[in-house]
Design a protein around this motif. Structure first.
Motif, PDB file in Angstrom:
ATOM      1  N   SER B  41       0.841  -1.193   0.000  1.00  0.00           N
ATOM      2  CA  SER B  41       0.000   0.000   0.000  1.00  0.00           C
ATOM      3  C   SER B  41       0.881   1.249   0.000  1.00  0.00           C
ATOM      4  CB  SER B  41      -0.893  -0.027   1.233  1.00  0.00           C
ATOM      5  OG  SER B  41      -1.676   1.125   1.262  1.00  0.00           O
ATOM      6  N   GLY B  42       0.556   2.194  -0.867  1.00  0.00           N
ATOM      7  CA  GLY B  42       1.335   3.427  -0.947  1.00  0.00           C
ATOM      8  C   GLY B  42       2.552   3.321  -1.845  1.00  0.00           C
ATOM      9  N   LYS B  45       1.038   2.299  -7.151  1.00  0.00           N
ATOM     10  CA  LYS B  45       0.288   1.599  -8.208  1.00  0.00           C
ATOM     11  C   LYS B  45      -0.759   2.505  -8.847  1.00  0.00           C
ATOM     12  CE  LYS B  45      -1.129  -1.558  -5.280  1.00  0.00           C
ATOM     13  NZ  LYS B  45      -0.424  -1.080  -4.063  1.00  0.00           N
ATOM     14  N   THR B  46      -1.572   3.126  -8.006  1.00  0.00           N
ATOM     15  CA  THR B  46      -2.619   3.998  -8.527  1.00  0.00           C
ATOM     16  C   THR B  46      -2.006   5.158  -9.325  1.00  0.00           C
ATOM     17  OG1 THR B  46      -4.082   3.422  -6.710  1.00  0.00           O
ATOM     18  CG2 THR B  46      -4.558   5.473  -7.862  1.00  0.00           C
ATOM     19  N   THR B  47      -0.947   5.741  -8.772  1.00  0.00           N
ATOM     20  CA  THR B  47      -0.286   6.866  -9.450  1.00  0.00           C
ATOM     21  C   THR B  47       0.194   6.446 -10.839  1.00  0.00           C
ATOM     22  OG1 THR B  47       0.457   7.573  -7.281  1.00  0.00           O
ATOM     23  CG2 THR B  47       1.490   8.619  -9.173  1.00  0.00           C
ATOM     24  N   GLN B  84      -9.737   3.288  -8.234  1.00  0.00           N
ATOM     25  CA  GLN B  84      -9.795   2.545  -6.978  1.00  0.00           C
ATOM     26  C   GLN B  84     -11.035   2.943  -6.173  1.00  0.00           C
ATOM     27  OE1 GLN B  84      -6.125   2.785  -4.865  1.00  0.00           O
ATOM     28  NE2 GLN B  84      -6.749   1.363  -3.279  1.00  0.00           N
ATOM     29  N   HIS B 189      -4.153  -6.598  -4.389  1.00  0.00           N
ATOM     30  CA  HIS B 189      -3.437  -6.893  -3.153  1.00  0.00           C
ATOM     31  C   HIS B 189      -3.457  -8.382  -2.879  1.00  0.00           C
ATOM     32  CE1 HIS B 189      -2.385  -3.103  -1.411  1.00  0.00           C
ATOM     33  NE2 HIS B 189      -3.552  -2.607  -1.767  1.00  0.00           N
TER      34      HIS B 189
HETATM   35  N1  ATP Z   1      -3.375  13.341  -3.877  1.00  0.00           N
HETATM   36  C1  ATP Z   1      -2.127  13.068  -3.460  1.00  0.00           C
HETATM   37  N2  ATP Z   1      -1.268  14.064  -3.196  1.00  0.00           N
HETATM   38  C2  ATP Z   1      -0.014  13.808  -2.769  1.00  0.00           C
HETATM   39  N3  ATP Z   1       0.477  12.575  -2.579  1.00  0.00           N
HETATM   40  C3  ATP Z   1      -0.334  11.537  -2.819  1.00  0.00           C
HETATM   41  C4  ATP Z   1      -1.673  11.720  -3.287  1.00  0.00           C
HETATM   42  N4  ATP Z   1      -2.242  10.505  -3.453  1.00  0.00           N
HETATM   43  C5  ATP Z   1      -1.313   9.615  -3.098  1.00  0.00           C
HETATM   44  N5  ATP Z   1      -0.156  10.211  -2.722  1.00  0.00           N
HETATM   45  C6  ATP Z   1       1.072   9.537  -2.261  1.00  0.00           C
HETATM   46  O1  ATP Z   1       1.615   8.843  -3.361  1.00  0.00           O
HETATM   47  C7  ATP Z   1       2.136   7.592  -2.952  1.00  0.00           C
HETATM   48  C8  ATP Z   1       1.588   6.502  -3.851  1.00  0.00           C
HETATM   49  O2  ATP Z   1       0.184   6.464  -3.745  1.00  0.00           O
HETATM   50  P1  ATP Z   1      -0.706   5.468  -4.602  1.00  0.00           P
HETATM   51  O3  ATP Z   1      -2.117   5.835  -4.386  1.00  0.00           O
HETATM   52  O4  ATP Z   1      -0.201   5.463  -5.998  1.00  0.00           O
HETATM   53  O5  ATP Z   1      -0.375   4.087  -3.895  1.00  0.00           O
HETATM   54  P2  ATP Z   1      -0.957   2.640  -4.182  1.00  0.00           P
HETATM   55  O6  ATP Z   1       0.175   1.765  -4.518  1.00  0.00           O
HETATM   56  O7  ATP Z   1      -2.061   2.724  -5.155  1.00  0.00           O
HETATM   57  O8  ATP Z   1      -1.533   2.248  -2.753  1.00  0.00           O
HETATM   58  P3  ATP Z   1      -2.822   1.370  -2.358  1.00  0.00           P
HETATM   59  O9  ATP Z   1      -2.458  -0.051  -2.570  1.00  0.00           O
HETATM   60  O10 ATP Z   1      -3.011   1.677  -0.908  1.00  0.00           O
HETATM   61  O11 ATP Z   1      -3.937   1.838  -3.211  1.00  0.00           O
HETATM   62  C9  ATP Z   1       1.751   7.418  -1.487  1.00  0.00           C
HETATM   63  O12 ATP Z   1       2.901   7.618  -0.713  1.00  0.00           O
HETATM   64  C10 ATP Z   1       0.751   8.499  -1.214  1.00  0.00           C
HETATM   65  O13 ATP Z   1       0.909   8.990   0.071  1.00  0.00           O
END
Ligand code: ATP
Ligand code: MG
Lengths: 243, 246
Positions: B41-42, B45-47, B84, B189
């Motif tokens: 998590s974090g 992936k979403t980014t 998501q 996940h």
């Molecule tokens: N709107 C935002 N502004 C600034 N930073 C962000 C924002 N959204 C996410 N982040 C940061 O970017 C990083 C990656 O976030 P992301 O959502 O891509 O993770 P993820 O792998 O999709 O996690 P998860 O499995 O929990 O969905 C994290 O450290 C998060 O804190």
């Protein structure tokens, strides 16, 4: 912009509103009720005749601002806006859809409120009742555009509602409902020259006293220009890519 | 058959405010495959997914999607994206949600029926989206991504909160879509789902730490299942990062 997509968006927004009877009530019935209340309070005095027309302009503005700001805030928060912007939907289609949907609702609202004020409560109107409706509709559109814009600067519904006193109250105080604008201190007069509602209230008073229709349309154009300005600014807040 | 990659990204850096979230990521998604995007998590992936669909600005690097730069306007008809968060209109029915997004895409009217069947929502199609269960809502969101004929599907945790039977059904659907030539990038996940992918991308702290087939990943780590392989890789990467820092 694509007319098919704009209309599809307008139809979607109207369907959403239709599923929410309370909002329909707020839109159509509440303004008429408040106008009726006002007429009753000031029964046997000339006050209703003085402030009645201004009320007809204020309600569509306030109600459309509220409804639009909250619906578009939800679009931004829930991710439906992001979803739409990665699809083949133009920003113009999105804003145009809202403008058409709430423009229609503003028209309905204005028809109900004006009919009730004039024939139900006996509001004296020298000029054309249709001009009254036109001013009310343009005010509703102004509220819609400002609502769209405001939703970009709020993260919760609570915050968006807080814009109400900031945006609406000064316009009502300075718009000439309580005191004709010519009799205000000069500084306040200048400020009120820059507020769209001043022009609406002026237009509504002109219609009531049977003033020149050309002058009324001039005022309406000023309000429409403000609405257009808000529309352009609102379009700038719709970003396909986040930073 | 088209063998050019569906997504080819090199050196992608994403910054949000002052923090750098992706630190130069290379991604290669072969056409017609199901590629899993895994990571803590974090991890980012979403980014990464949002950068690929063109909803997230990149600071540097290039992303080519179906042979065009990410975010290109002609891609909007060819991508299906499921975020998501459940991005549906609560005050529309299931059907009305699908019909509206279908109209925006210019998809045929019959698509609503097809998609309702694919995600198994026939029994609630006339219910408001606010009056169905959480898993049903997320399937409406998935259904919207399936409208039209997307060549690339980017699905952010599409099976989260679903029971094993439904998950199985959806993964079978993904396999069928891939067989018909659609490319899928799916984040998850649930490691159990990893084994159903053709390839896996492992992300940790904004970097890709593995890009392999599910079997290759097991072989490379000597692990017996993907849960363990994932943990070993993440641990190994964390240790390497600590040594770098020291
Ligand atoms: N709107 C935002 N502004 C600034 N930073 C962000 C924002 N959204 C996410 N982040 C940061 O970017 C990083 C990656 O976030 P992301 O959502 O891509 O993770 P993820 O792998 O999709 O996690 P998860 O499995 O929990 O969905 C994290 O450290 C998060 O804190
Ligand atoms: Mg995520």
């Amino acid at each position: 912009m694509n007319p098919r997509l704009t209309l599809a968006t307008a139809a979607r927004v109207l369907t959403q509103v239709r599923h929410d009877p309370r909002t329909v009530g707020l839109l159509l019935v509440v303004p008429a009720l408040l106008i009726g209340l006002l007429a009753w309070i000031f029964d046997d005095t000339p006050v209703f005749g003085q402030v009645g027309p201004a009320m007809l302009g204020m309600f569509p503005f306030i109600v459309m601002f509220l409804v639009t700001s909250i619906t578009t805030l939800r679009e931004r928060r829930s991710g439906t806006l992001e979803r739409l912007l990665v699809l083949p939907l133009g920003k113009g289609d999105f804003i145009g859809g809202y403008a058409i949907a709430f423009g229609l609702l503003a028209t309905l609202q204005a028809l109900v409120a004006v009919a009730w004020a004039v024939w139900g409560c006996g509001l004296d109107i020298e000029g054309s009742v249709w001009l009254l409706v036109l001013v009310a509709v343009v005010n509703g559109l102004l509220g819609t555009m400002l609502g769209l814009l405001a939703s970009a600067f709020a993260t919760t519904e609570f915050q968006v509602v807080q814009f109400m006193p900031v945006i609406v109250a000064p316009q009502i105080l300075l718009g000439g409902i309580f005191l004709p604008r010519e009799r205000m201190p000069e500084v306040l007069q200048t400020i009120s020259d820059w507020l769209p509602l001043s022009y609406s209230i002026d237009a509504l008073n002109l219609v009531q006293s049977g003033g020149d229709a050309g002058e009324v349309l001039g005022d309406v154009l000023v309000v429409a220009a403000f609405a257009l300005g808000a529309l352009v600014l609102a379009a700038l807040t719709l970003r396909r890519r986040t930073r | 058959m088209n063998y050019s990659p569906a997504v080819a990204a090199t050196g992608v850096v994403v910054r949000r405010g002052r923090t750098e979230i992706l630190h130069g990521v290379d991604v290669h998604v072969p056409a017609g495959q199901v590629v899993g995007l895994l990571g803590p998590s974090g991890a980012g992936k979403t980014t990464l997914m949002r950068a690929i669909i063109g909803a997230q600005r990149t600071t540097s690097g290039t992303i080519e999607v179906l042979g065009r730069p990410a975010g290109h306007r002609t891609l909007r008809r060819e991508l299906g994206y499921m975020a998501q968060s459940v991005a549906v209109y609560d005050d529309l029915t299931v059907e009305q949600n699908l019909a509206y997004f279908g109209r925006v895409l210019g998809a045929p009217k019959t698509d609503v029926d097809r998609v309702v069947g694919e995600v198994g929502l026939g029994s609630v199609r006339r219910n408001l989206a606010s009056r169905i269960s959480g898993g049903q809502r997320s399937r409406v969101s998935l259904g919207i991504a399936l409208l039209g004929t997307p060549r690339l599907l980017v699905l952010d945790e599409p099976t989260v909160g679903l029971d094993p039977a439904l998950r199985q059904e959806l993964w079978e659907l993904f396999a069928r879509l891939a067989e018909a030539g659609t490319t899928l990038l799916v984040s998850s996940h649930v490691m159990d789902e990893a084994r159903r992918c053709d390839r896996l991308l492992l992300v940790r702290e904004g970097r890709i730490i593995a890009d392999d087939t599910p079997d290759g990943l097991l072989a490379a780590t000597g692990a017996s299942d993907h849960d363990e392989a994932f943990l070993r890789l993440v641990e190994r990467d964390a240790r390497a990062a600590d040594q770098d820092a020291a």
